[in-house]
Motif scaffolding. Structure first.
Motif: not given
Ligand SMILES: *Cc1c(COP(=O)(O)O)cnc(C)c1O
Length: 506
Positions: A292, A175, A177, A210, A323, A212
Protein backbone atom coordinates in the motif's frame (compact mmCIF):
# COMPACT_ATOMS: atom_id res chain seq x y z
CA UNK A 1 -56.24 13.92 -28.62
CA UNK A 2 -52.79 13.30 -27.24
CA UNK A 3 -50.51 11.48 -29.68
CA UNK A 4 -49.61 8.93 -27.02
CA UNK A 5 -53.11 7.62 -26.91
CA UNK A 6 -53.14 7.51 -30.69
CA UNK A 7 -49.90 5.66 -31.12
CA UNK A 8 -49.77 3.52 -28.03
CA UNK A 9 -53.19 3.65 -26.43
CA UNK A 10 -54.98 2.16 -29.37
CA UNK A 11 -52.42 0.07 -31.11
CA UNK A 12 -52.41 1.21 -34.70
CA UNK A 13 -49.82 0.56 -37.33
CA UNK A 14 -50.54 3.83 -39.13
CA UNK A 15 -51.14 7.31 -37.82
CA UNK A 16 -53.82 9.61 -39.14
CA UNK A 17 -52.68 12.88 -40.75
CA UNK A 18 -54.08 14.78 -37.78
CA UNK A 19 -52.22 12.65 -35.30
CA UNK A 20 -49.00 13.04 -37.28
CA UNK A 21 -49.46 16.78 -37.26
CA UNK A 22 -50.02 16.82 -33.50
CA UNK A 23 -46.93 14.70 -33.02
CA UNK A 24 -44.81 17.06 -35.10
CA UNK A 25 -46.08 20.08 -33.13
CA UNK A 26 -45.37 18.38 -29.86
CA UNK A 27 -41.86 17.39 -30.93
CA UNK A 28 -41.11 20.92 -32.04
CA UNK A 29 -42.15 22.26 -28.68
CA UNK A 30 -40.10 19.64 -26.81
CA UNK A 31 -37.08 20.29 -29.01
CA UNK A 32 -37.28 23.98 -28.15
CA UNK A 33 -37.28 23.19 -24.44
CA UNK A 34 -34.75 20.35 -24.45
CA UNK A 35 -32.33 22.37 -26.58
CA UNK A 36 -31.60 24.37 -23.45
CA UNK A 37 -29.37 21.39 -22.57
CA UNK A 38 -27.19 22.27 -25.54
CA UNK A 39 -26.51 25.98 -25.04
CA UNK A 40 -25.09 28.09 -27.87
CA UNK A 41 -21.57 29.46 -27.78
CA UNK A 42 -22.66 32.81 -26.36
CA UNK A 43 -24.03 31.21 -23.21
CA UNK A 44 -21.17 28.74 -22.95
CA UNK A 45 -18.65 31.56 -23.04
CA UNK A 46 -20.62 33.49 -20.44
CA UNK A 47 -20.58 30.49 -18.10
CA UNK A 48 -16.94 29.66 -18.80
CA UNK A 49 -15.95 33.25 -18.14
CA UNK A 50 -17.82 33.32 -14.85
CA UNK A 51 -16.21 30.07 -13.65
CA UNK A 52 -12.80 31.18 -14.93
CA UNK A 53 -13.07 34.50 -13.09
CA UNK A 54 -14.16 32.68 -9.97
CA UNK A 55 -11.32 30.15 -10.06
CA UNK A 56 -8.71 32.76 -10.98
CA UNK A 57 -9.82 34.86 -8.05
CA UNK A 58 -9.72 31.78 -5.83
CA UNK A 59 -6.17 30.97 -6.88
CA UNK A 60 -4.93 34.57 -6.68
CA UNK A 61 -6.29 35.08 -3.16
CA UNK A 62 -5.35 31.63 -1.86
CA UNK A 63 -2.16 32.99 -0.31
CA UNK A 64 -4.11 35.13 2.13
CA UNK A 65 -6.98 32.71 2.74
CA UNK A 66 -7.15 30.41 5.73
CA UNK A 67 -6.46 26.68 5.56
CA UNK A 68 -9.30 25.94 7.96
CA UNK A 69 -12.57 27.70 8.66
CA UNK A 70 -14.48 27.07 11.82
CA UNK A 71 -18.01 27.97 10.79
CA UNK A 72 -19.88 30.12 13.29
CA UNK A 73 -23.25 30.34 11.61
CA UNK A 74 -25.09 28.51 8.90
CA UNK A 75 -24.67 30.09 5.46
CA UNK A 76 -27.48 32.39 4.43
CA UNK A 77 -29.21 32.27 1.05
CA UNK A 78 -28.05 28.73 0.56
CA UNK A 79 -29.78 27.23 -2.49
CA UNK A 80 -31.08 24.05 -0.98
CA UNK A 81 -33.40 22.77 -3.67
CA UNK A 82 -33.29 21.80 -7.33
CA UNK A 83 -35.14 24.42 -9.39
CA UNK A 84 -37.61 23.72 -12.17
CA UNK A 85 -36.16 26.55 -14.26
CA UNK A 86 -32.41 27.20 -14.30
CA UNK A 87 -30.83 30.00 -12.28
CA UNK A 88 -28.10 32.49 -13.18
CA UNK A 89 -24.48 31.34 -13.07
CA UNK A 90 -23.59 34.22 -10.74
CA UNK A 91 -26.14 33.08 -8.17
CA UNK A 92 -24.84 29.55 -8.49
CA UNK A 93 -21.24 30.61 -7.87
CA UNK A 94 -22.27 32.90 -5.02
CA UNK A 95 -23.96 29.95 -3.38
CA UNK A 96 -20.95 27.73 -4.00
CA UNK A 97 -18.78 30.30 -2.27
CA UNK A 98 -20.98 30.61 0.80
CA UNK A 99 -22.13 27.02 1.19
CA UNK A 100 -18.97 25.12 0.16
CA UNK A 101 -15.90 27.32 0.34
CA UNK A 102 -16.33 29.06 3.67
CA UNK A 103 -16.16 26.14 6.04
CA UNK A 104 -14.06 23.08 6.71
CA UNK A 105 -10.58 22.38 5.38
CA UNK A 106 -9.31 24.44 2.45
CA UNK A 107 -7.52 21.49 0.90
CA UNK A 108 -5.97 23.58 -1.87
CA UNK A 109 -4.27 25.83 0.67
CA UNK A 110 -0.50 25.94 1.21
CA UNK A 111 -1.39 25.81 4.91
CA UNK A 112 -3.12 22.42 4.75
CA UNK A 113 -0.76 20.12 6.61
CA UNK A 114 -3.32 17.75 8.11
CA UNK A 115 -4.20 14.10 7.43
CA UNK A 116 -2.65 13.27 4.05
CA UNK A 117 -3.19 16.40 1.98
CA UNK A 118 -4.22 16.15 -1.64
CA UNK A 119 -3.32 18.31 -4.57
CA UNK A 120 -5.34 19.98 -7.27
CA UNK A 121 -2.77 20.99 -9.86
CA UNK A 122 -4.40 23.25 -12.40
CA UNK A 123 -3.91 21.33 -15.69
CA UNK A 124 -5.92 18.45 -14.17
CA UNK A 125 -8.97 20.70 -14.15
CA UNK A 126 -8.46 21.36 -17.86
CA UNK A 127 -8.08 17.64 -18.51
CA UNK A 128 -11.32 17.00 -16.62
CA UNK A 129 -13.02 19.74 -18.57
CA UNK A 130 -11.94 18.31 -21.89
CA UNK A 131 -12.89 14.79 -20.80
CA UNK A 132 -16.36 15.91 -19.73
CA UNK A 133 -17.09 17.99 -22.84
CA UNK A 134 -15.85 15.37 -25.31
CA UNK A 135 -17.30 12.58 -23.12
CA UNK A 136 -15.38 9.67 -24.64
CA UNK A 137 -16.31 6.28 -23.22
CA UNK A 138 -13.11 5.26 -21.49
CA UNK A 139 -14.37 2.00 -19.96
CA UNK A 140 -13.91 -0.17 -23.04
CA UNK A 141 -11.14 -0.16 -25.65
CA UNK A 142 -13.54 -0.63 -28.55
CA UNK A 143 -15.50 2.51 -27.65
CA UNK A 144 -12.53 4.84 -27.26
CA UNK A 145 -9.21 3.23 -28.22
CA UNK A 146 -7.35 6.51 -27.86
CA UNK A 147 -8.72 7.25 -24.40
CA UNK A 148 -7.95 3.72 -23.19
CA UNK A 149 -4.48 4.01 -24.73
CA UNK A 150 -3.84 7.12 -22.67
CA UNK A 151 -4.91 5.35 -19.48
CA UNK A 152 -2.87 2.26 -20.35
CA UNK A 153 0.16 4.43 -21.08
CA UNK A 154 -0.19 5.99 -17.62
CA UNK A 155 -0.52 2.54 -16.06
CA UNK A 156 2.56 1.42 -18.00
CA UNK A 157 4.50 4.47 -16.77
CA UNK A 158 3.61 3.65 -13.17
CA UNK A 159 4.43 -0.05 -13.68
CA UNK A 160 7.85 0.95 -15.03
CA UNK A 161 8.36 3.29 -12.10
CA UNK A 162 7.71 0.41 -9.70
CA UNK A 163 9.73 -2.13 -11.67
CA UNK A 164 6.71 -4.18 -12.72
CA UNK A 165 7.05 -6.19 -15.97
CA UNK A 166 5.27 -5.23 -19.23
CA UNK A 167 2.78 -8.06 -18.69
CA UNK A 168 1.35 -6.47 -15.56
CA UNK A 169 -1.94 -4.57 -15.61
CA UNK A 170 -3.61 -1.85 -13.63
CA UNK A 171 -6.45 0.55 -13.30
CA UNK A 172 -7.00 4.21 -12.59
CA UNK A 173 -9.43 4.06 -9.68
CA UNK A 174 -11.25 6.73 -7.74
CA UNK A 175 -8.80 6.37 -4.85
CA UNK A 176 -6.63 4.14 -2.67
CA UNK A 177 -9.59 2.48 -0.96
CA UNK A 178 -10.97 1.08 -4.21
CA UNK A 179 -7.42 0.13 -5.26
CA UNK A 180 -7.03 -1.86 -2.05
CA UNK A 181 -10.40 -3.51 -2.65
CA UNK A 182 -9.37 -4.58 -6.16
CA UNK A 183 -6.16 -6.01 -4.70
CA UNK A 184 -7.96 -8.01 -2.00
CA UNK A 185 -10.52 -9.42 -4.42
CA UNK A 186 -7.85 -10.32 -7.01
CA UNK A 187 -5.73 -11.97 -4.32
CA UNK A 188 -8.69 -13.96 -3.00
CA UNK A 189 -9.61 -15.28 -6.46
CA UNK A 190 -6.03 -15.83 -7.63
CA UNK A 191 -5.42 -18.02 -4.57
CA UNK A 192 -8.66 -19.87 -5.33
CA UNK A 193 -10.15 -19.22 -1.90
CA UNK A 194 -13.75 -20.29 -1.42
CA UNK A 195 -16.19 -19.20 1.26
CA UNK A 196 -15.48 -22.37 3.19
CA UNK A 197 -11.80 -21.35 3.45
CA UNK A 198 -12.32 -17.83 4.74
CA UNK A 199 -12.41 -18.66 8.45
CA UNK A 200 -8.93 -20.20 8.10
CA UNK A 201 -7.46 -17.53 5.79
CA UNK A 202 -4.99 -15.20 7.46
CA UNK A 203 -4.19 -11.58 6.57
CA UNK A 204 -1.05 -9.96 7.97
CA UNK A 205 -1.14 -6.23 8.76
CA UNK A 206 -0.01 -3.88 11.48
CA UNK A 207 -1.93 -1.44 13.67
CA UNK A 208 -0.56 1.24 11.32
CA UNK A 209 -2.14 -0.31 8.20
CA UNK A 210 -4.70 2.00 6.62
CA UNK A 211 -8.26 1.09 7.66
CA UNK A 212 -9.37 0.83 4.02
CA UNK A 213 -7.72 -2.60 3.94
CA UNK A 214 -9.86 -3.95 6.77
CA UNK A 215 -12.86 -2.34 5.09
CA UNK A 216 -11.97 -3.98 1.76
CA UNK A 217 -11.69 -7.38 3.46
CA UNK A 218 -15.22 -6.93 4.80
CA UNK A 219 -16.60 -5.74 1.45
CA UNK A 220 -14.92 -8.70 -0.25
CA UNK A 221 -17.04 -10.93 1.96
CA UNK A 222 -14.05 -12.12 3.98
CA UNK A 223 -14.95 -10.66 7.39
CA UNK A 224 -14.57 -14.17 8.79
CA UNK A 225 -10.90 -14.13 7.82
CA UNK A 226 -8.25 -13.86 10.51
CA UNK A 227 -6.43 -10.53 10.83
CA UNK A 228 -3.01 -10.72 12.44
CA UNK A 229 -1.67 -7.40 13.63
CA UNK A 230 2.09 -7.87 13.58
CA UNK A 231 3.88 -5.70 16.16
CA UNK A 232 5.81 -2.64 14.95
CA UNK A 233 9.24 -1.40 16.02
CA UNK A 234 9.93 2.03 17.49
CA UNK A 235 9.84 3.51 13.98
CA UNK A 236 6.35 2.03 13.44
CA UNK A 237 7.60 -0.48 10.87
CA UNK A 238 6.34 -4.05 10.79
CA UNK A 239 8.58 -6.35 12.85
CA UNK A 240 9.53 -8.80 10.12
CA UNK A 241 10.87 -11.43 12.54
CA UNK A 242 7.52 -11.42 14.28
CA UNK A 243 5.82 -11.72 10.89
CA UNK A 244 7.84 -14.82 9.95
CA UNK A 245 7.20 -16.40 13.34
CA UNK A 246 3.48 -15.67 13.20
CA UNK A 247 3.15 -17.23 9.75
CA UNK A 248 4.96 -20.33 10.92
CA UNK A 249 2.75 -20.56 13.99
CA UNK A 250 -0.40 -20.14 11.92
CA UNK A 251 0.70 -22.88 9.52
CA UNK A 252 1.37 -25.20 12.44
CA UNK A 253 -2.20 -24.57 13.61
CA UNK A 254 -3.54 -25.60 10.21
CA UNK A 255 -4.50 -22.08 9.17
CA UNK A 256 -3.97 -20.72 5.68
CA UNK A 257 -1.61 -17.71 5.58
CA UNK A 258 -2.74 -15.82 2.53
CA UNK A 259 -2.12 -12.08 2.27
CA UNK A 260 0.40 -9.64 3.66
CA UNK A 261 0.27 -5.86 3.40
CA UNK A 262 3.36 -3.69 3.57
CA UNK A 263 2.83 0.06 3.91
CA UNK A 264 5.10 2.31 1.90
CA UNK A 265 4.41 5.37 3.97
CA UNK A 266 1.81 4.85 6.68
CA UNK A 267 -0.95 7.41 6.92
CA UNK A 268 -0.33 7.97 10.61
CA UNK A 269 3.41 8.59 10.78
CA UNK A 270 4.75 8.13 7.25
CA UNK A 271 6.66 5.00 8.27
CA UNK A 272 7.98 2.80 5.48
CA UNK A 273 7.88 -0.95 6.08
CA UNK A 274 10.83 -3.10 5.04
CA UNK A 275 9.49 -3.94 1.60
CA UNK A 276 12.32 -6.28 0.56
CA UNK A 277 12.18 -8.30 3.77
CA UNK A 278 8.39 -8.61 3.83
CA UNK A 279 8.47 -9.55 0.14
CA UNK A 280 10.99 -12.30 0.80
CA UNK A 281 8.85 -13.73 3.60
CA UNK A 282 5.74 -13.52 1.41
CA UNK A 283 7.47 -15.30 -1.44
CA UNK A 284 8.83 -18.06 0.79
CA UNK A 285 5.35 -18.64 2.20
CA UNK A 286 3.48 -18.08 -1.07
CA UNK A 287 1.43 -15.20 0.30
CA UNK A 288 -0.09 -12.54 -1.90
CA UNK A 289 2.20 -9.55 -1.32
CA UNK A 290 0.44 -6.21 -1.44
CA UNK A 291 2.21 -2.87 -1.05
CA UNK A 292 0.00 0.00 0.00
CA UNK A 293 1.92 2.98 -1.37
CA UNK A 294 -1.13 5.28 -1.50
CA UNK A 295 0.78 7.98 0.31
CA UNK A 296 4.41 7.19 -0.47
CA UNK A 297 4.33 5.79 -4.00
CA UNK A 298 5.40 8.75 -6.11
CA UNK A 299 8.36 9.53 -3.87
CA UNK A 300 9.95 6.93 -6.15
CA UNK A 301 10.56 9.89 -8.47
CA UNK A 302 13.05 11.24 -5.91
CA UNK A 303 16.48 9.69 -6.27
CA UNK A 304 17.25 9.68 -2.54
CA UNK A 305 14.07 7.69 -1.84
CA UNK A 306 14.92 4.70 -4.01
CA UNK A 307 16.14 2.86 -0.89
CA UNK A 308 12.56 2.64 0.38
CA UNK A 309 11.45 0.91 -2.80
CA UNK A 310 14.01 -1.89 -2.85
CA UNK A 311 12.17 -5.12 -3.59
CA UNK A 312 8.87 -3.49 -4.53
CA UNK A 313 9.10 -5.20 -7.92
CA UNK A 314 8.38 -8.46 -6.08
CA UNK A 315 4.95 -7.26 -4.97
CA UNK A 316 1.84 -8.88 -6.43
CA UNK A 317 -0.09 -5.62 -6.26
CA UNK A 318 0.64 -1.99 -5.48
CA UNK A 319 -1.76 0.78 -4.52
CA UNK A 320 -0.82 4.31 -5.55
CA UNK A 321 -2.78 7.51 -5.03
CA UNK A 322 -1.99 10.16 -7.63
CA UNK A 323 -4.34 12.45 -5.67
CA UNK A 324 -1.80 12.33 -2.85
CA UNK A 325 1.85 12.29 -3.87
CA UNK A 326 1.28 13.28 -7.51
CA UNK A 327 -0.72 16.35 -6.40
CA UNK A 328 -3.77 15.52 -8.54
CA UNK A 329 -7.28 16.56 -7.49
CA UNK A 330 -9.24 14.13 -5.32
CA UNK A 331 -10.69 11.13 -7.09
CA UNK A 332 -7.57 9.57 -8.64
CA UNK A 333 -6.10 6.34 -7.35
CA UNK A 334 -4.25 3.49 -9.02
CA UNK A 335 -3.93 -0.24 -8.58
CA UNK A 336 -1.13 -2.17 -10.29
CA UNK A 337 -1.36 -5.95 -10.48
CA UNK A 338 1.53 -8.02 -11.68
CA UNK A 339 -0.37 -11.14 -12.76
CA UNK A 340 -2.86 -9.99 -15.42
CA UNK A 341 -4.74 -13.29 -15.16
CA UNK A 342 -5.35 -12.73 -11.46
CA UNK A 343 -6.87 -9.29 -12.05
CA UNK A 344 -8.99 -10.48 -14.97
CA UNK A 345 -10.25 -13.55 -13.13
CA UNK A 346 -12.12 -11.31 -10.68
CA UNK A 347 -13.10 -8.45 -12.94
CA UNK A 348 -13.34 -9.50 -16.59
CA UNK A 349 -16.84 -10.08 -17.89
CA UNK A 350 -18.50 -11.00 -21.16
CA UNK A 351 -22.06 -9.81 -21.66
CA UNK A 352 -24.36 -10.53 -24.62
CA UNK A 353 -25.28 -6.90 -25.13
CA UNK A 354 -21.61 -5.99 -25.36
CA UNK A 355 -20.71 -8.51 -28.02
CA UNK A 356 -19.70 -5.81 -30.52
CA UNK A 357 -17.06 -4.52 -28.19
CA UNK A 358 -14.97 -7.67 -28.00
CA UNK A 359 -12.43 -6.74 -30.60
CA UNK A 360 -9.31 -8.71 -31.18
CA UNK A 361 -6.77 -6.64 -29.27
CA UNK A 362 -4.13 -7.08 -26.67
CA UNK A 363 -5.26 -3.86 -25.04
CA UNK A 364 -6.73 -4.31 -21.60
CA UNK A 365 -9.88 -2.25 -21.06
CA UNK A 366 -10.32 -0.43 -17.73
CA UNK A 367 -13.53 -2.42 -17.16
CA UNK A 368 -11.51 -5.67 -17.22
CA UNK A 369 -9.62 -4.72 -14.07
CA UNK A 370 -12.24 -2.84 -12.08
CA UNK A 371 -15.76 -3.11 -10.63
CA UNK A 372 -16.60 -0.10 -12.84
CA UNK A 373 -17.95 -0.29 -16.37
CA UNK A 374 -18.88 3.21 -17.45
CA UNK A 375 -16.38 5.51 -15.85
CA UNK A 376 -14.90 8.97 -15.72
CA UNK A 377 -12.09 9.33 -18.26
CA UNK A 378 -9.87 10.19 -15.32
CA UNK A 379 -6.70 9.47 -17.22
CA UNK A 380 -6.91 12.89 -18.84
CA UNK A 381 -6.55 14.74 -15.53
CA UNK A 382 -3.25 12.91 -15.05
CA UNK A 383 -2.16 13.06 -18.70
CA UNK A 384 -2.49 16.86 -18.93
CA UNK A 385 -0.18 17.77 -16.05
CA UNK A 386 2.38 15.08 -16.88
CA UNK A 387 2.53 16.26 -20.50
CA UNK A 388 2.44 20.00 -19.79
CA UNK A 389 4.92 19.94 -16.90
CA UNK A 390 6.99 16.81 -17.54
CA UNK A 391 8.10 14.85 -14.49
CA UNK A 392 10.91 17.19 -13.35
CA UNK A 393 8.76 19.66 -11.34
CA UNK A 394 7.04 16.76 -9.56
CA UNK A 395 10.38 15.34 -8.57
CA UNK A 396 11.49 18.75 -7.24
CA UNK A 397 8.24 19.30 -5.35
CA UNK A 398 8.44 15.88 -3.67
CA UNK A 399 12.06 16.43 -2.68
CA UNK A 400 11.06 19.83 -1.31
CA UNK A 401 8.25 18.32 0.81
CA UNK A 402 10.66 15.83 2.37
CA UNK A 403 13.11 18.60 3.23
CA UNK A 404 10.32 20.78 4.63
CA UNK A 405 9.26 17.96 6.98
CA UNK A 406 12.88 17.61 8.09
CA UNK A 407 13.20 21.38 8.50
CA UNK A 408 10.13 21.39 10.76
CA UNK A 409 11.51 18.43 12.70
CA UNK A 410 14.78 20.23 13.45
CA UNK A 411 13.14 23.57 14.22
CA UNK A 412 10.50 22.25 16.62
CA UNK A 413 13.16 20.31 18.49
CA UNK A 414 14.96 23.62 19.08
CA UNK A 415 11.97 24.98 21.01
CA UNK A 416 12.05 24.14 24.72
CA UNK A 417 9.41 21.67 25.80
CA UNK A 418 8.80 19.93 22.48
CA UNK A 419 9.51 16.36 21.54
CA UNK A 420 9.05 14.66 18.19
CA UNK A 421 8.29 11.25 16.76
CA UNK A 422 10.83 9.41 14.57
CA UNK A 423 12.88 11.40 12.07
CA UNK A 424 10.59 11.76 9.03
CA UNK A 425 11.26 9.17 6.36
CA UNK A 426 8.99 10.88 3.88
CA UNK A 427 7.07 14.09 4.53
CA UNK A 428 5.13 13.35 7.73
CA UNK A 429 6.37 14.12 11.21
CA UNK A 430 4.73 14.42 14.60
CA UNK A 431 5.37 16.44 17.71
CA UNK A 432 4.01 17.23 21.13
CA UNK A 433 4.60 19.60 23.96
CA UNK A 434 5.81 17.56 26.88
CA UNK A 435 6.37 18.58 30.45
CA UNK A 436 6.07 14.91 31.39
CA UNK A 437 3.00 14.83 33.48
CA UNK A 438 -0.39 13.30 32.97
CA UNK A 439 -1.85 16.60 31.73
CA UNK A 440 0.26 16.60 28.54
CA UNK A 441 -2.45 15.15 26.30
CA UNK A 442 -4.81 17.93 27.37
CA UNK A 443 -2.20 20.62 26.68
CA UNK A 444 -1.56 19.26 23.20
CA UNK A 445 -5.27 19.09 22.49
CA UNK A 446 -5.53 22.75 23.52
CA UNK A 447 -2.53 23.65 21.37
CA UNK A 448 -4.12 21.94 18.34
CA UNK A 449 -7.39 23.75 19.06
CA UNK A 450 -5.48 27.05 19.13
CA UNK A 451 -3.85 26.26 15.76
CA UNK A 452 -7.22 25.37 14.25
CA UNK A 453 -8.84 28.52 15.57
CA UNK A 454 -6.07 30.60 14.06
CA UNK A 455 -6.84 28.74 10.84
CA UNK A 456 -3.89 29.82 8.71
CA UNK A 457 -2.39 26.35 9.08
CA UNK A 458 -4.46 23.20 9.44
CA UNK A 459 -3.03 20.23 11.35
CA UNK A 460 -4.56 16.96 12.56
CA UNK A 461 -3.65 14.65 15.41
CA UNK A 462 -3.30 10.99 16.26
CA UNK A 463 -3.13 8.88 19.39
CA UNK A 464 -0.44 6.25 19.68
CA UNK A 465 -0.41 4.00 22.74
CA UNK A 466 -2.54 6.50 24.60
CA UNK A 467 -0.32 9.45 23.76
CA UNK A 468 -1.73 12.39 21.84
CA UNK A 469 0.50 13.60 19.00
CA UNK A 470 0.06 16.49 16.61
CA UNK A 471 0.96 15.57 13.03
CA UNK A 472 2.50 17.66 10.30
CA UNK A 473 1.99 16.18 6.82
CA UNK A 474 3.63 18.21 4.07
CA UNK A 475 2.15 17.26 0.71
CA UNK A 476 0.37 20.24 -0.81
CA UNK A 477 2.43 21.37 -3.81
CA UNK A 478 1.89 24.99 -2.74
CA UNK A 479 3.53 24.51 0.67
CA UNK A 480 6.97 26.13 0.93
CA UNK A 481 9.43 27.11 3.64
CA UNK A 482 7.60 30.30 4.65
CA UNK A 483 4.52 28.24 5.50
CA UNK A 484 6.54 26.03 7.86
CA UNK A 485 7.99 29.19 9.42
CA UNK A 486 4.45 30.51 9.88
CA UNK A 487 3.46 27.25 11.59
CA UNK A 488 6.43 27.51 13.96
CA UNK A 489 5.37 31.08 14.83
CA UNK A 490 1.80 30.01 15.47
CA UNK A 491 2.97 27.18 17.73
CA UNK A 492 5.19 29.55 19.75
CA UNK A 493 2.36 32.05 20.15
CA UNK A 494 0.00 29.23 21.11
CA UNK A 495 2.33 28.01 23.84
CA UNK A 496 2.67 31.57 25.17
CA UNK A 497 -1.07 31.94 25.28
CA UNK A 498 -1.60 28.58 27.02
CA UNK A 499 1.04 29.63 29.56
CA UNK A 500 -0.68 32.96 30.18
CA UNK A 501 -3.99 31.17 30.62
CA UNK A 502 -2.40 28.92 33.24
CA UNK A 503 -2.70 25.66 31.23
CA UNK A 504 1.08 25.38 31.19
CA UNK A 505 3.00 26.09 34.41
CA UNK A 506 5.51 28.94 34.08
C1 LIG B 1 -5.11 7.56 1.89
C2 LIG B 1 -4.70 6.17 2.05
C3 LIG B 1 -5.53 5.12 1.65
C4 LIG B 1 -6.95 5.35 1.17
O1 LIG B 1 -6.96 6.04 -0.02
P1 LIG B 1 -8.20 6.95 -0.49
O2 LIG B 1 -7.67 7.56 -1.72
O3 LIG B 1 -8.46 7.92 0.62
O4 LIG B 1 -9.36 6.06 -0.71
C5 LIG B 1 -5.05 3.85 1.73
N1 LIG B 1 -3.82 3.61 2.21
C6 LIG B 1 -2.99 4.59 2.62
C7 LIG B 1 -1.63 4.25 3.14
C8 LIG B 1 -3.40 5.91 2.56
O5 LIG B 1 -2.60 6.89 2.98
Amino acid sequence: MDYFSVTFGTIMSKMSTDALHTLAERLKSLERKSSLLNPPQGIRVQWQTAVEEYTNNFLETLKTEKAYYQREKQAENSLSSIPKEGIHIHDLLKDYQSSVMEEGINAASQGHLGYIPGGGIYPSALGDYLAAVSNRYAGIYYAAPGAVNIENTLIRWMCDLMGFPPTSVGNLTSGGSISNLIAIVSARDAKGLKAADYHRSVFYLTEQTHHSLQKAIRIAGMAEGILRYIPVNNRFQMDTKALAAQIQGDRAEGLQPFFVNASLGTTNTGAVDDIAQIGAIASKNRLWFHVDAAYGGFFKLVESCSKYFLGIEHADSITLDPHKSLFLPFGTGTILIKDAKAALKSHYYLADYMQDSYVDTNQISPADVSPELTKHFRGLRMWFPLQLFGTAPFEAALQEKILLAQYFYYKINEITGFETGPFPELSITMFRYSISNEKDNGINQKLLEYIKQDGRIFLSSTTIDGTFWIRVAVLVFRTHQKDIDLLLDIIKTGINQLTEQGHIPR
